[in-house]
Design a protein around this motif. Structure first.
Motif: not given
Ligand code: AVI
Length: 353
Positions: A56, A64, A67, A73, A75, A187-189, A192, A232, A239, A242, A308, A310
């Motif tokens: 970030y 982001f 995305i 996406y 979510l 946001g389902s943070n 991560n 993703y 993505t 990112f 990462e 998720s």
């Molecule tokens: C911030 N977080 C919840 C996002 C996720 O979905 O894990 C970050 C992200 N990474 C790739 N796309 C979104």
């Protein structure tokens, strides 16, 4: 009238003047040396990794947003739908125990939160909104926008790393006489974090809470693997960009010589565990030099850098998390496709002897 003071909780003692410029330099170099150390540990490991919190920077924030706006996406849309359809119900549930402060960990652009703020206002709830974010820029934009559109809103934005804040006196001190607290982590943070870290993090939150405080948490659920894989690996390539942007950041801030065309975005989803993991795969044997570390890093063809996780949760996993961290689930809300859940968790009451 809506007045906003941007409080910098991490370095509120620093006033920028010519006499403390060198102190500022120290802070900046301390931050970048932490980045350098983390890159060294990650790329020096047998199974290479980088930490997703470094995604970030300004460009990463921008990517982001792209995305979140992409059709794959889901979510953000799901959580938006929950707040749109059930915001008043959620507002009633969190305000039932009287006035409170609403602390949002990682507020971002506050797109979804606005719905909840309006729902709270519509039922006459008494609260102060305290968005907490690492990005001063996002926080300022959010504050200005909310202030302009919602003059009734009492707001106390805090600039800082919410992880550090949880251990700092501003959020800690469960013994204090301050107002009741509702902490939001949307946001389902949480996804991560790996399982153990997620539990530790939730326990840390729990340690700041008193009997009638609540946690409003958003969690992404397990669903059709194709839907998750697409989220993703969006067709627009946001993505991918990112993930690759973190290599650009290393090049810029640490003097790396990553050639981005030699790495490929390779996300994986394991339906058995619910882990969606992003990797960058080296397309060839290569060596990357990072000047700030004065070190070469060798990559075999096909070697991966873990970027990462998720996590996608089963109902059993969300229950185990809340229980394991010492919470009891008060309410669960779902979107119409059951892709996502927002839940109200309360600190578990010790049974009376
Ligand atoms: C911030 N977080 C919840 C996002 C996720 O979905 O894990 C970050 C992200 N990474 C790739 N796309 C979104």
């Amino acid at each position: 009238m809506c007045v906003v003071y941007l409080i910098n909780a991490v370095s509120s003692h620093v006033v920028i003047s010519s006499s403390n410029i060198s102190h500022m330099d120290d802070i900046v170099s301390q931050a970048s040396s932490e980045f350098a150390q983390d890159v060294l540990s990650g790329l020096g490991a047998k199974d290479k990794f980088l930490l997703s919190r470094y995604f970030y920077d300004a460009e990463g924030d921008h990517l982001f947003q792209a995305i979140m706006a992409s059709p794959e996406y889901y979510l953000t849309d799901c959580e938006f739908e929950i707040f749109e359809q059930q915001g008043v119900e959620i507002a009633r549930a969190i305000s039932a125990d009287g006035p409170f402060e609403l602390d949002e960990l990682g507020s971002g652009d506050g797109h979804k939160t606005r719905l909840l703020l309006d729902a709270l206002h519509s039922i006459g709830a008494e609260f102060t909104y305290r968005p907490i974010d690492i990005s001063a820029n996002s926080l300022q934009l959010l504050s200005n926008r909310l202030c302009a559109d919602r003059p009734w809103l009492k707001m106390d934005p805090i600039h800082g790393d919410y992880m550090q804040m949880l251990s700092s006196s501003r959020l800690k001190d469960p013994e204090s006489e301050g107002p009741r607290k509702v902490i939001m982590f949307l946001g389902s943070n949480l996804g991560n974090y790996r399982e153990v870290q997620a539990l530790d993090f939730l326990k840390l939150i729990g340690a700041t809470m008193r009997k009638n405080d609540a946690l409003l948490i958003g969690l992404d659920l397990q669903k059709d693997a194709g839907v998750i894989r697409a989220a993703y690996n969006d067709a627009g390539g946001h993505t991918r960009d990112f993930n690759l942007n973190l290599l650009t950041r290393i090049n810029r801030e640490l003097g790396g010589d990553f050639d981005l065309t030699r790495f490929e975005h390779a996300p994986e989803y394991d339906p058995a565990t619910g882990a969606a993991c992003s990797f960058l795969t080296s397309k060839q044997t290569q060596t990357v030099y990072i000047a700030a570390l004065n070190k070469d890093f060798h990559f075999a063809a096909g070697e991966k850098i873990f970027m990462e996780i998720s996590q996608k949760y089963s109902r059993g996993q969300t229950e185990a998390l809340s229980k394991g961290a010492g919470f009891q689930v008060k309410q669960e809300y779902f979107d119409s496709r059951n892709y996502f859940t927002d839940q109200i968790w309360m600190p578990k009451q010790e049974p009376h002897p």
